[in-house]
Design a protein around this motif. Structure first.
Motif, PDB file in Angstrom:
ATOM      1  N   PRO A   1      41.192  45.411  41.219  1.00 46.26           N
ATOM      2  CA  PRO A   1      40.741  44.549  40.104  1.00 46.26           C
ATOM      3  C   PRO A   1      39.384  43.890  40.309  1.00 46.26           C
ATOM      4  O   PRO A   1      39.087  42.918  39.612  1.00 46.26           O
ATOM      5  CB  PRO A   1      41.858  43.509  40.036  1.00 46.26           C
ATOM      6  CG  PRO A   1      42.262  43.322  41.456  1.00 46.26           C
ATOM      7  CD  PRO A   1      42.168  44.695  42.075  1.00 46.26           C
ATOM      8  N   TRP A   2      38.592  44.351  41.295  1.00 49.97           N
ATOM      9  CA  TRP A   2      37.237  43.850  41.504  1.00 49.97           C
ATOM     10  C   TRP A   2      37.208  42.417  42.000  1.00 49.97           C
ATOM     11  O   TRP A   2      36.710  42.157  43.099  1.00 49.97           O
ATOM     12  CB  TRP A   2      36.389  43.984  40.229  1.00 49.97           C
ATOM     13  CG  TRP A   2      36.555  45.297  39.544  1.00 49.97           C
ATOM     14  CD1 TRP A   2      37.228  45.551  38.377  1.00 49.97           C
ATOM     15  CD2 TRP A   2      36.062  46.577  39.986  1.00 49.97           C
ATOM     16  NE1 TRP A   2      37.193  46.880  38.061  1.00 49.97           N
ATOM     17  CE2 TRP A   2      36.477  47.539  39.019  1.00 49.97           C
ATOM     18  CE3 TRP A   2      35.318  47.003  41.075  1.00 49.97           C
ATOM     19  CZ2 TRP A   2      36.165  48.887  39.131  1.00 49.97           C
ATOM     20  CZ3 TRP A   2      35.004  48.340  41.185  1.00 49.97           C
ATOM     21  CH2 TRP A   2      35.420  49.267  40.222  1.00 49.97           C
ATOM     22  N   LEU A   3      37.712  41.478  41.217  1.00 45.68           N
ATOM     23  CA  LEU A   3      37.836  40.084  41.638  1.00 45.68           C
ATOM     24  C   LEU A   3      39.244  39.617  41.310  1.00 45.68           C
ATOM     25  O   LEU A   3      39.840  40.055  40.328  1.00 45.68           O
ATOM     26  CB  LEU A   3      36.831  39.181  40.912  1.00 45.68           C
ATOM     27  CG  LEU A   3      35.347  39.465  41.130  1.00 45.68           C
ATOM     28  CD1 LEU A   3      34.512  38.586  40.192  1.00 45.68           C
ATOM     29  CD2 LEU A   3      34.939  39.233  42.580  1.00 45.68           C
ATOM     30  N   ARG A   4      39.767  38.691  42.103  1.00 47.17           N
ATOM     31  CA  ARG A   4      41.053  38.081  41.781  1.00 47.17           C
ATOM     32  C   ARG A   4      40.859  37.017  40.704  1.00 47.17           C
ATOM     33  O   ARG A   4      39.742  36.597  40.429  1.00 47.17           O
ATOM     34  CB  ARG A   4      41.672  37.473  43.042  1.00 47.17           C
ATOM     35  CG  ARG A   4      42.024  38.511  44.109  1.00 47.17           C
ATOM     36  CD  ARG A   4      42.535  37.861  45.369  1.00 47.17           C
ATOM     37  NE  ARG A   4      41.475  37.106  46.047  1.00 47.17           N
ATOM     38  CZ  ARG A   4      41.679  36.322  47.102  1.00 47.17           C
ATOM     39  NH1 ARG A   4      42.911  36.167  47.573  1.00 47.17           N
ATOM     40  NH2 ARG A   4      40.669  35.686  47.655  1.00 47.17           N
TER      41      ARG A   4
ATOM     42  N   ARG B   1      39.038  41.237  33.593  1.00 45.57           N
ATOM     43  CA  ARG B   1      39.134  42.273  34.626  1.00 45.57           C
ATOM     44  C   ARG B   1      38.597  43.626  34.167  1.00 45.57           C
ATOM     45  O   ARG B   1      37.787  44.228  34.890  1.00 45.57           O
ATOM     46  CB  ARG B   1      40.581  42.404  35.115  1.00 45.57           C
ATOM     47  CG  ARG B   1      40.745  43.505  36.175  1.00 45.57           C
ATOM     48  CD  ARG B   1      42.201  43.743  36.502  1.00 45.57           C
ATOM     49  NE  ARG B   1      42.978  44.106  35.328  1.00 45.57           N
ATOM     50  CZ  ARG B   1      42.973  45.325  34.785  1.00 45.57           C
ATOM     51  NH1 ARG B   1      42.215  46.283  35.280  1.00 45.57           N
ATOM     52  NH2 ARG B   1      43.716  45.569  33.724  1.00 45.57           N
ATOM     53  N   PRO B   2      38.998  44.159  32.997  1.00 44.12           N
ATOM     54  CA  PRO B   2      38.469  45.474  32.623  1.00 44.12           C
ATOM     55  C   PRO B   2      36.945  45.510  32.516  1.00 44.12           C
ATOM     56  O   PRO B   2      36.309  46.511  32.849  1.00 44.12           O
ATOM     57  CB  PRO B   2      39.130  45.748  31.266  1.00 44.12           C
ATOM     58  CG  PRO B   2      40.370  44.928  31.275  1.00 44.12           C
ATOM     59  CD  PRO B   2      39.998  43.676  32.018  1.00 44.12           C
ATOM     60  N   VAL B   3      36.354  44.400  32.054  1.00 40.38           N
ATOM     61  CA  VAL B   3      34.904  44.346  31.869  1.00 40.38           C
ATOM     62  C   VAL B   3      34.179  44.332  33.216  1.00 40.38           C
ATOM     63  O   VAL B   3      33.015  44.721  33.316  1.00 40.38           O
ATOM     64  CB  VAL B   3      34.514  43.121  31.025  1.00 40.38           C
ATOM     65  CG1 VAL B   3      33.015  43.101  30.725  1.00 40.38           C
ATOM     66  CG2 VAL B   3      35.303  43.093  29.724  1.00 40.38           C
TER      67      VAL B   3
ATOM     68  N   ARG C   1      35.757  35.877  37.241  1.00 38.13           N
ATOM     69  CA  ARG C   1      36.905  36.397  36.507  1.00 38.13           C
ATOM     70  C   ARG C   1      37.728  35.196  36.045  1.00 38.13           C
ATOM     71  O   ARG C   1      37.921  34.237  36.810  1.00 38.13           O
ATOM     72  CB  ARG C   1      37.755  37.299  37.395  1.00 38.13           C
ATOM     73  CG  ARG C   1      38.958  37.885  36.653  1.00 38.13           C
ATOM     74  CD  ARG C   1      39.809  38.753  37.551  1.00 38.13           C
ATOM     75  NE  ARG C   1      41.056  39.128  36.846  1.00 38.13           N
ATOM     76  CZ  ARG C   1      42.080  39.738  37.428  1.00 38.13           C
ATOM     77  NH1 ARG C   1      42.015  40.066  38.704  1.00 38.13           N
ATOM     78  NH2 ARG C   1      43.155  40.000  36.716  1.00 38.13           N
ATOM     79  N   HIS C   2      38.204  35.224  34.823  1.00 32.66           N
ATOM     80  CA  HIS C   2      38.934  34.074  34.291  1.00 32.66           C
ATOM     81  C   HIS C   2      40.116  33.698  35.175  1.00 32.66           C
ATOM     82  O   HIS C   2      40.655  34.514  35.932  1.00 32.66           O
ATOM     83  CB  HIS C   2      39.405  34.341  32.857  1.00 32.66           C
ATOM     84  CG  HIS C   2      40.419  35.440  32.727  1.00 32.66           C
ATOM     85  ND1 HIS C   2      41.722  35.331  33.164  1.00 32.66           N
ATOM     86  CD2 HIS C   2      40.315  36.678  32.193  1.00 32.66           C
ATOM     87  CE1 HIS C   2      42.374  36.441  32.907  1.00 32.66           C
ATOM     88  NE2 HIS C   2      41.553  37.285  32.326  1.00 32.66           N
ATOM     89  N   GLY C   3      40.534  32.444  35.088  1.00 29.29           N
ATOM     90  CA  GLY C   3      41.682  31.965  35.850  1.00 29.29           C
ATOM     91  C   GLY C   3      42.973  32.633  35.403  1.00 29.29           C
ATOM     92  O   GLY C   3      43.027  33.338  34.383  1.00 29.29           O
TER      93      GLY C   3
ATOM     94  N   MET D   1      30.134  45.235  37.728  1.00 27.81           N
ATOM     95  CA  MET D   1      29.857  45.694  39.090  1.00 27.81           C
ATOM     96  C   MET D   1      28.890  46.866  39.102  1.00 27.81           C
ATOM     97  O   MET D   1      28.031  46.971  39.985  1.00 27.81           O
ATOM     98  CB  MET D   1      31.156  46.063  39.798  1.00 27.81           C
ATOM     99  CG  MET D   1      32.112  44.894  39.988  1.00 27.81           C
ATOM    100  SD  MET D   1      31.347  43.477  40.836  1.00 27.81           S
ATOM    101  CE  MET D   1      32.554  42.201  40.495  1.00 27.81           C
ATOM    102  N   ASP D   2      28.996  47.740  38.111  1.00 26.25           N
ATOM    103  CA  ASP D   2      28.046  48.850  38.026  1.00 26.25           C
ATOM    104  C   ASP D   2      26.634  48.334  37.808  1.00 26.25           C
ATOM    105  O   ASP D   2      25.674  48.815  38.419  1.00 26.25           O
ATOM    106  CB  ASP D   2      28.434  49.795  36.888  1.00 26.25           C
ATOM    107  CG  ASP D   2      29.639  50.657  37.216  1.00 26.25           C
ATOM    108  OD1 ASP D   2      30.031  50.720  38.401  1.00 26.25           O
ATOM    109  OD2 ASP D   2      30.195  51.270  36.287  1.00 26.25           O
ATOM    110  N   ALA D   3      26.498  47.343  36.923  1.00 29.63           N
ATOM    111  CA  ALA D   3      25.172  46.787  36.630  1.00 29.63           C
ATOM    112  C   ALA D   3      24.591  46.078  37.851  1.00 29.63           C
ATOM    113  O   ALA D   3      23.407  46.252  38.184  1.00 29.63           O
ATOM    114  CB  ALA D   3      25.255  45.827  35.450  1.00 29.63           C
ATOM    115  N   VAL D   4      25.422  45.293  38.535  1.00 33.27           N
ATOM    116  CA  VAL D   4      24.949  44.617  39.751  1.00 33.27           C
ATOM    117  C   VAL D   4      24.605  45.657  40.812  1.00 33.27           C
ATOM    118  O   VAL D   4      23.592  45.551  41.517  1.00 33.27           O
ATOM    119  CB  VAL D   4      26.005  43.624  40.278  1.00 33.27           C
ATOM    120  CG1 VAL D   4      25.547  43.010  41.604  1.00 33.27           C
ATOM    121  CG2 VAL D   4      26.260  42.521  39.255  1.00 33.27           C
TER     122      VAL D   4
END
Length: 328
Positions: free
Chosen positions: A294-297, A267-269, A164-166, A274-277
């Motif tokens: 948010p899945w990842l920080r 974040r939205p993507v 996830r971007h910084g 996560m679904d694909a993984v």
């Protein structure tokens, strides 16, 4: 963990079980430590500010003289040292680096060979001999896990790293378009902190959303390695909102044609990611995917270890890492 000890006084260390195949059998190096008069896996304590994967590849290079690429995480060990402190050693399976890993290896800092008073012998032996040589019985636990992976065809893996971007400037404070919203100073520090993590997993390909904050998150690694950056419009927030399936397709391609790659997105993507993984995981997959937004920080990376290709591709393990520059 980015320090030698954490807030509870646990001494953090990292190492790896380096494997190779010879005549249909596994061989691994074990090291002799004259100070302790024992045989063990190459490992050592974290330097200040160092991340676990970075420490693992550094310690292996110092102790056996080989640059390695990390694979699947193995069981960690926790025990009490002679001075009464708790020590936790994190292990990975690892392979020796090849010419294909040259870009990743080149960005690692140089290491000095461990002195003779620390390591006075290194031997490559069969897995059975390694089990017999190991002084501490507990050290057999990561070996048993590695052998299980090998027997089931899950030991040779590629790493698909999702970043996830910084941290970026707030939307409300930025007067330009969303595609140009930049990283903050902390975000730039997070991007730099990502470099040694990507190097530890031998990342040799860079894929990113073309939007500024995602692109700048992987630029430090690209600049250090000289690797080209491939921008994909389907990974932008706008493209995901219009057609989430295109974003998922990008991830599917990376998972089913596995190679050591980093994907930087928003974040939205990450929902589609996560679904694909998740579609490639099984009940036996080591580790767990994040389950909610948010899945990842910001500045955090998920490493998916993939074995096989095409319809046979499977995620063997997942793990998450975030650099010392993260302070929220």
């Amino acid at each position: 963990m980015s320090q030698e000890t954490n807030g509870r006084g646990v001494v953090e260390a990292a190492g790896a079980l380096v494997w190779r195949e010879r005549d249909g059998r596994l061989e691994l190096p074990v090291v002799h430590r004259p100070r302790y008069k024992d045989w063990s896996w190459p490992k050592g304590k974290l330097d200040p500010g160092e991340l676990l994967p970075t420490a693992a590849v550094r310690e292996v290079a110092e102790e056996i003289g080989e640059q390695v690429v990390l694979g699947v995480p193995l069981p960690s060990l926790r025990y009490t040292t002679s001075d009464g402190r708790t020590k936790r050693v994190h292990y990975w399976a690892a392979r020796c680096a090849t010419d294909d890993d040259g870009a990743a290896v080149a960005v690692r800092p140089p290491v000095a060979q461990a002195p003779m008073e620390e390591i006075d012998d290194v031997v490559w032996v069969s897995a059975a001999t390694a089990a017999d040589l190991l002084t501490r019985r507990a050290d057999r636990a990561p070996l048993e896990a590695l052998l299980t992976l090998w027997e089931r065809g899950r030991l040779a893996t590629s790493a698909v790293v999702v970043a996830r971007h910084g941290r970026a400037q707030r939307r409300s404070a930025w007067k330009g378009g969303e595609e140009t919203r930049p990283l903050t100073g902390q975000g730039r520090a997070q991007a730099k902190a990502l470099v040694p993590v990507l190097a530890a997993y031998g990342v040799a390909e860079i894929v990113t959303s073309p939007w500024e904050r995602c692109l700048r998150t992987v630029v430090p690694y690209a600049e250090r390695t000289g690797l080209p950056v491939r921008t994909v419009d389907a990974l932008t927030e706008a493209a995901f909102k219009e057609d989430p399936g295109k974003s998922a397709h990008v991830v599917d391609e990376l998972l089913h044609e596995p190679r050591n790659v980093v994907l930087s997105t928003h974040r939205p993507v990450l929902r589609a990611v996560m679904d694909a993984v998740g579609e490639c995981t099984r009940r036996w997959t080591i580790g767990a995917l994040p389950e909610r937004d948010p899945w990842l920080r910001t500045g955090e990376a998920l490493v998916a270890h993939v074995t096989g290709s095409g319809a046979a591709a499977r995620v063997v393990a997942v793990e998450r890492h975030r650099g010392a520059a993260n302070g929220d």
